[in-house]
Design an enzyme around this catalytic site. Structure first.
Site, short mmCIF file in Angstrom:
data_model
loop_
_atom_site.label_atom_id
_atom_site.label_comp_id
_atom_site.label_asym_id
_atom_site.label_seq_id
_atom_site.Cartn_x
_atom_site.Cartn_y
_atom_site.Cartn_z
N LYS A 112 0.82 -1.22 0.00
CA LYS A 112 0.00 0.00 0.00
C LYS A 112 0.85 1.27 0.00
O LYS A 112 0.40 2.31 -0.44
CB LYS A 112 -0.97 -0.04 1.17
C1 PLP Z 1 -4.47 -4.58 1.18
C2 PLP Z 1 -3.71 -5.84 1.02
C3 PLP Z 1 -4.09 -6.81 0.09
C4 PLP Z 1 -5.32 -6.67 -0.77
O1 PLP Z 1 -5.22 -5.63 -1.68
P1 PLP Z 1 -6.52 -5.10 -2.44
O2 PLP Z 1 -6.07 -3.98 -3.27
O3 PLP Z 1 -7.48 -4.70 -1.36
O4 PLP Z 1 -7.02 -6.24 -3.22
C5 PLP Z 1 -3.30 -7.94 -0.04
N1 PLP Z 1 -2.21 -8.12 0.73
C6 PLP Z 1 -1.82 -7.22 1.64
C7 PLP Z 1 -0.61 -7.49 2.47
C8 PLP Z 1 -2.54 -6.04 1.82
O5 PLP Z 1 -2.14 -5.14 2.73
#
Ligand code: PLP
Length: 462
Positions: A112
């Protein structure tokens, strides 16, 4: 670039307003009115370019000239200066044609950061220019929270309120949020699960009077700029593996459908992606909708990949918009069904279309653990449980072993140390900048799952 709402009843906006607004006023999500196309020659020219340069070229049609190209280049440079790896998103080979794309070299150890570090600087730029300040309210299943806080901590342009489900995020995840002492950061532990938190945030956005009162803004993955930032690493990785002259496939551990939707956008922009695999844990609403057509909200069930423990997958609405060729009234009809009966169904040509774009599979907890163990035994590498869901899904759904298969590695293993240690006996170490995390003091408040309580809390703390 103009942006339109998936539900067709909100005003068209430019990039800066879409960035600051998050959710559209008709309850929909903003999407670009058209999808920019990159030629094969242009994609080929990305070979050996630094990540930041590719980022500029891929994102510029969405952003410029509203933000000038030179300002945007500065913003990108600042955003990625906090990453610990010079390649930003390095590819690591697992075996002959299997790769992992490490997206966790940012400040909070999850993918993120790739989007949110950029968002922080974009907010700063736009708000400073407009002389404004916003209130960011977000919900997190674990990783968004710390990444969002890290993107605005200490900035004058924003106050941030972050909701997390009490007791349902890992210790590392909670401490990464609650040990930030900046005065503009407010952490709230809510009695409820992630979907409850997300529903409260959505309700705030739908309360237009309150929304205007506090100049509400969002950094959830409903924010278009986040999806946009994630398109970039599909390009850098595919080009490193031979695109546009070769196809590349991706397996993406998925929750809110943001990361995989970015892959679909990259494909629509001209990147030759062969397979896009939606990898879910046992909270498999996305696997169910893509196999049966029924998007039916079930109970959230906690897993060792908690950042994907959700049943309402907000960005799926963006795909609906594409499946129904931009017909906002069809999207409104489906979303109304969802809010009335907790289910909608896609069928006929739209389901066929969705199935042509995506493969989808649910990975069990046992298979996730077995995959962490197997990868450690085969390569000596420690992977986190989310990445393991992706790796397993890749092996289950790969239809062509001659095409490189890239699994997005969405978190550093030290973010989920218990799950990793349990099956490998190895305790993954936190990187140096976080080594003292468990000695830092925490600060957060608790609230019931109650919208009015949240509103008063925000008013009191602004
Ligand atoms: C947020 C997250 C996901 C999922 O991502 P999306 O964009 O919501 O599909 C997968 N793995 C980790 C470690 C995350 O923090």
């Amino acid at each position: 670039m103009k942006y339109v709402s998936t539900r067709g009843q909100a005003p068209e906006l430019g990039f800066e307003d879409v960035l600051l607004t998050g959710l559209a006023r008709d309850g929909g999500l903003y999407v670009p009115a058209e999808i920019p196309q990159l030629s094969a020659d242009e994609i080929r020219s990305f070979h050996d370019m630094p990540y930041e340069e590719v980022a500029l070229r891929v994102m510029k049609p969405f952003v410029c000239p509203e933000i000038s190209e030179s300002d945007f280049a500065d913003i990108i440079a600042k955003a990625y200066s906090t990453f610990r790896h010079k390649d930003i998103a390095p590819l690591v080979q697992l075996d002959k044609n299997q790769w992992i794309l490490e997206l966790f070299h940012g400040p909070t150890l999850a993918f993120k950061d790739v989007a949110l570090q950029l968002l922080g600087h974009l907010f700063d730029h736009v708000l400073t220019k407009q002389g404004r300040k916003v209130t960011i309210v977000g919900a997190t299943s674990g990783d968004t929270g710390s990444a969002a806080i890290e993107c605005v901590r200490g900035r004058d342009c924003a106050e941030i309120f972050m909701l997390h489900p009490k007791g349902l995020v890992s210790d590392v995840q909670r401490k990464q949020m609650t040990t930030v002492m900046s005065a503009n950061v407010h952490n709230i532990a809510v009695d409820g699960n992630f979907d409850d938190c997300q529903a409260m945030v959505k309700a705030l956005f739908n309360d237009l009077a309150f929304r205007d009162e506090i100049t509400l803004s969002a950094v959830n993955s409903i924010n278009w700029a986040r999806v946009m930032a994630q398109i970039v690493y599909y390009f850098t990785s595919a080009v490193a593996l031979g695109a546009p002259d070769k196809q590349v496939s991706y397996s993406v551990p998925t929750g809110n459908f943001g990361d995989i939707y970015a892959g679909y956008m990259a494909q629509q922009m001209g990147l030759p992606i062969k397979q896009l695999i939606v990898a879910t844990n046992r909270n498999d609403i996305l696997t169910r909708v893509l196999t049966t057509g029924d998007y039916a909200i079930g109970e959230v069930s906690p897993t060792i990949s908690p950042s994907m423990d959700i049943q309402v997958s907000s960005n799926f609405e963006r795909l609906l918009y594409n499946l129904y060729d931009g017909n906002g009234s069809e999207v409104r009809r489906l979303m109304a069904n969802l809010s009335q009966s907790h289910i909608f169904t896609i069928d006929g040509p739209e389901l066929v279309k969705a199935q042509q774009i995506f493969d989808a599979v649910q990975v069990s907890e046992q298979d996730t653990e077995a995959t962490i163990k197997a990868i450690f035994e085969q390569t000596g590498m420690l992977i986190d449980p989310h990445t393991a869901v992706g790796v397993k899904a890749a092996s289950l759904k790969n239809t062509d072993t001659a095409t490189p298969m890239v699994t997005l590695s969405t978190a550093h293993p030290a973010k989920f140390p218990e799950a990793v240690a349990k099956v490998t006996g190895q305790h993954p170490a936190l990187p140096a900048h976080m080594a003292d995390l468990f000695d830092r003091v925490e600060k957060y408040d608790r609230l019931d799952h109650d919208l009015d309580a949240l509103k008063s809390y925000i008013r009191e703390n602004l």
